[in-house]
Motif scaffolding. Structure first.
Motif, mmCIF file in Angstrom:
data_model
loop_
_atom_site.group_PDB
_atom_site.id
_atom_site.type_symbol
_atom_site.label_atom_id
_atom_site.label_comp_id
_atom_site.label_asym_id
_atom_site.label_seq_id
_atom_site.Cartn_x
_atom_site.Cartn_y
_atom_site.Cartn_z
ATOM 1 N N GLY A 164 -6.070 3.423 2.308
ATOM 2 C CA GLY A 164 -5.635 1.877 2.281
ATOM 3 C C GLY A 164 -5.815 1.432 0.698
ATOM 4 N N GLU A 165 -5.079 0.545 0.691
ATOM 5 C CA GLU A 165 -5.123 -0.501 -1.479
ATOM 6 C C GLU A 165 -5.727 -0.987 -1.211
ATOM 7 O OE1 GLU A 165 -1.594 -1.069 -3.111
ATOM 8 O OE2 GLU A 165 -0.483 0.215 -1.733
ATOM 9 N N THR A 166 -7.021 -2.112 -0.098
ATOM 10 C CA THR A 166 -8.041 -2.609 -0.480
ATOM 11 C C THR A 166 -9.315 -2.193 -1.196
ATOM 12 O OG1 THR A 166 -7.036 -3.563 1.773
ATOM 13 C CG2 THR A 166 -9.422 -4.736 0.878
ATOM 14 N N GLY B 257 -4.636 4.570 -1.567
ATOM 15 C CA GLY B 257 -3.310 4.178 -1.579
ATOM 16 C C GLY B 257 -2.469 4.596 -2.406
ATOM 17 N N ASP B 258 -1.719 3.462 -2.379
ATOM 18 C CA ASP B 258 0.038 4.013 -3.668
ATOM 19 C C ASP B 258 -0.344 2.898 -4.667
ATOM 20 O OD1 ASP B 258 1.160 5.827 -2.274
ATOM 21 O OD2 ASP B 258 2.435 3.441 -1.014
ATOM 22 N N TYR B 259 -1.925 2.692 -4.924
ATOM 23 C CA TYR B 259 -2.745 1.996 -6.354
ATOM 24 C C TYR B 259 -2.565 2.466 -7.052
ATOM 25 C CZ TYR B 259 -5.373 -1.518 -8.810
ATOM 26 O OH TYR B 259 -5.803 -1.967 -9.406
ATOM 27 N N PHE B 260 -2.731 3.518 -6.865
ATOM 28 C CA PHE B 260 -3.332 4.511 -8.465
ATOM 29 C C PHE B 260 -2.054 5.065 -8.328
ATOM 30 C CE2 PHE B 260 -7.505 3.879 -7.522
ATOM 31 C CZ PHE B 260 -7.866 3.256 -7.835
ATOM 32 N N LYS B 261 -0.196 5.186 -8.117
ATOM 33 C CA LYS B 261 0.319 5.815 -8.273
ATOM 34 C C LYS B 261 1.028 5.465 -9.612
ATOM 35 C CE LYS B 261 1.618 8.540 -3.533
ATOM 36 N NZ LYS B 261 2.775 8.282 -2.936
ATOM 37 N N GLU B 262 1.684 6.390 -10.183
ATOM 38 C CA GLU B 262 2.235 6.270 -11.335
ATOM 39 C C GLU B 262 3.742 5.623 -11.306
ATOM 40 O OE1 GLU B 262 2.298 8.866 -14.408
ATOM 41 O OE2 GLU B 262 1.526 10.615 -13.372
#
Length: 72
Positions: free
Chosen positions: A38-40, A65-70
């Motif tokens: 998750g992004e938390t 989660g998607d937080y670190f996606k480019e």
């Protein structure tokens, strides 16, 4: 604080528990770290965080989660 960097993988030591995490943001009193997909981020004190020496071997992960996606 400056011995760590955002995006870095760490090992969190809490008593006899060890967890791998990825730093989302740095604060004066600790870092927000993703320990799941998750992004938390969970606030983690620096004295419980340890650098992961071979983090360069991690090529793909769902930590954060998607937080670190480019591009985000």
């Amino acid at each position: 604080m400056n011995r760590f960097r955002e995006g870095e993988y760490i090992i969190y030591v809490n008593g006899d528990r060890y967890e791998i995490g990825r730093i989302k943001s740095l604060r004066p009193d600790g870092a927000f770290v993703a320990y799941h997909d998750g992004e938390t981020g969970a606030k983690t004190p620096y004295d419980c965080m340890h650098k992961l020496q071979n983090e360069h071997t991690i090529k793909d992960t769902t930590l954060g989660g998607d937080y670190f996606k480019e591009g985000l």
